[in-house]
Motif scaffolding. Structure first.
Motif, mmCIF file in Angstrom:
data_model
loop_
_atom_site.group_PDB
_atom_site.id
_atom_site.type_symbol
_atom_site.label_atom_id
_atom_site.label_comp_id
_atom_site.label_asym_id
_atom_site.label_seq_id
_atom_site.Cartn_x
_atom_site.Cartn_y
_atom_site.Cartn_z
ATOM 1 N N ILE A 194 0.862 -1.174 0.000
ATOM 2 C CA ILE A 194 0.000 0.000 0.000
ATOM 3 C C ILE A 194 0.901 1.227 0.000
ATOM 4 C CG2 ILE A 194 -1.970 1.142 1.078
ATOM 5 C CD1 ILE A 194 -2.314 -1.431 2.802
ATOM 6 N N PHE A 195 0.834 2.015 -1.063
ATOM 7 C CA PHE A 195 1.678 3.192 -1.215
ATOM 8 C C PHE A 195 0.810 4.442 -1.363
ATOM 9 C CE2 PHE A 195 6.238 2.214 -2.698
ATOM 10 C CZ PHE A 195 6.314 1.065 -1.920
ATOM 11 N N LEU A 196 1.447 5.600 -1.167
ATOM 12 C CA LEU A 196 0.810 6.863 -1.535
ATOM 13 C C LEU A 196 0.707 6.948 -3.050
ATOM 14 C CD1 LEU A 196 2.496 9.546 0.770
ATOM 15 C CD2 LEU A 196 0.080 8.923 0.777
ATOM 16 N N GLU A 197 -0.325 7.608 -3.525
ATOM 17 C CA GLU A 197 -0.462 7.830 -4.953
ATOM 18 C C GLU A 197 0.286 9.090 -5.357
ATOM 19 O OE1 GLU A 197 -4.628 8.428 -5.715
ATOM 20 O OE2 GLU A 197 -4.660 10.383 -4.730
ATOM 21 N N GLY A 198 0.422 9.296 -6.659
ATOM 22 C CA GLY A 198 0.906 10.567 -7.176
ATOM 23 C C GLY A 198 2.400 10.787 -7.064
ATOM 24 N N ILE A 199 2.774 12.085 -6.991
ATOM 25 C CA ILE A 199 4.188 12.477 -7.107
ATOM 26 C C ILE A 199 4.740 12.996 -5.783
ATOM 27 C CG2 ILE A 199 4.083 12.985 -9.578
ATOM 28 C CD1 ILE A 199 3.794 15.991 -8.724
ATOM 29 N N THR A 200 4.293 12.456 -4.675
ATOM 30 C CA THR A 200 4.797 12.915 -3.380
ATOM 31 C C THR A 200 6.268 12.551 -3.221
ATOM 32 O OG1 THR A 200 4.207 10.865 -2.249
ATOM 33 C CG2 THR A 200 2.510 12.571 -2.366
ATOM 34 N N SER A 201 6.966 13.327 -2.392
ATOM 35 C CA SER A 201 8.385 13.033 -2.146
ATOM 36 C C SER A 201 8.530 11.699 -1.423
ATOM 37 C CB SER A 201 9.020 14.159 -1.327
ATOM 38 O OG SER A 201 8.379 14.307 -0.084
ATOM 39 N N THR A 202 7.536 11.333 -0.589
ATOM 40 C CA THR A 202 7.581 10.065 0.145
ATOM 41 C C THR A 202 7.595 8.886 -0.821
ATOM 42 O OG1 THR A 202 6.473 10.986 2.088
ATOM 43 C CG2 THR A 202 6.329 8.608 1.796
#
Length: 298
Positions: A194-202
């Motif tokens: 399970i990851f963050l979506e999009g272009i976050t630095s994380t």
């Protein structure tokens, strides 16, 4: 003395009806006041004041001029007053860029302290991922940003490290077989992630780290917030990648556990970033000094 000063003298005489009172108000000599009136009357080609039993009064021409001068002068005076209030931190506005994470785990306590001390300062927080915050900062829409590394620095950007953060993988009881085991990073390829979506630095940081270690992952879920990642992990829907702060409470109670790997995941940082091309207000400078003072105490 320039024309603006002549009109300033003219305004104060008209208001008080006295050259002496105007001189006292302006902290200049009475001859200087008289000279200013003469210069203005000469420049305009008309008499502005006539003598009265007590002081002076406006002529018809003087009354006409006063109606216009008063409006302008009072706006100047109001502008000066507001500027002093701004410099004294009685009013003003600060525009800050921050992600959910930097706002929750760094910025919020400082904003609370600052607002308590300077309630007249309006603080506007634009909530966005690190790349968007830096773009807004460079385009002059923000006074400063609080972002997480990694990010691309430019010549005009100045960053100050303010706090260390740590990315971890967390799981619930369904994945108990991984608890207290030293895992290879390659094993992540077989796990429901399970990851963050999009272009976050994380997300960008974790994908870069895994790629450098020859690990290619395809998350089962991609979510908008780290809080949702934690909630999905609590319901055993997969293994979540989050900054430790988001999962700390559940790690302490044992509802989640942290996966251990034989390759250490590099730690990251929160940074306060300013752009040298943007002028800094007194309010912004004071808030940044509050950050630095707290850092010095740690």
């Amino acid at each position: 003395m320039n024309n603006l000063e002549y009109y300033k003298v003219f305004y104060h005489i008209a208001e008080s009806g006295s050259l002496t009172a105007a001189a006292d108000e302006l902290a200049i000599s009475q001859p200087a006041v008289s000279q200013s009136v003469k210069q203005l009357e000469t420049a305009l080609g008309t008499k502005l004041f006539i003598r009265a039993p007590r002081g002076v009064r406006l002529t018809k021409e003087g009354e006409l001029l006063y109606n216009y001068v008063a409006k302008g002068y009072e706006q100047f005076a109001l502008g000066e007053k507001k500027l002093k209030q701004m410099l004294n931190l009685e009013l003003g506005e600060i525009h800050i860029g921050a992600s959910d994470m930097t706002l929750q785990f760094y910025l919020l306590p400082y904003l609370e302290q600052f607002h308590e001390k300077y309630p007249g300062i309006r603080v506007v927080v634009t909530n966005a991922p690190t790349p968007e915050t830096l773009c807004n900062l460079q385009e002059g829409r923000l006074d400063f940003g609080v972002v997480s590394t990694p990010f691309e620095e430019t010549a005009s950007l100045h960053s100050e490290v303010v706090r260390e953060i740590e990315d971890i993988f967390v799981a619930g009881r369904k994945f108990i077989q991984y608890k207290n085991k030293m895992l290879d990073l390659q094993e992540l390829e077989e796990m429901p992630l399970i990851f963050l979506e999009g272009i976050t630095s994380t997300r960008r940081n974790m994908e870069l780290f895994l790629r450098e270690n020859h690990v290619e992952v395809h998350p089962e879920f991609e979510l908008a917030t780290s809080e949702m990642i934690v909630q999905f992990a609590l319901r055993n829907l997969g293994i979540g990648c989050v900054v430790r702060d988001f999962a700390e409470e559940y790690l302490e109670t044992g509802q989640l556990f942290e996966l251990r790997f034989n390759n250490m995941i590099p730690k990251r940082h929160f940074c306060v970033v300013t752009d040298g091309h943007n002028p800094m207000s007194a309010a912004t400078g004071n808030l940044l000094r509050l950050f630095r003072a707290q850092q010095a105490e740690i």
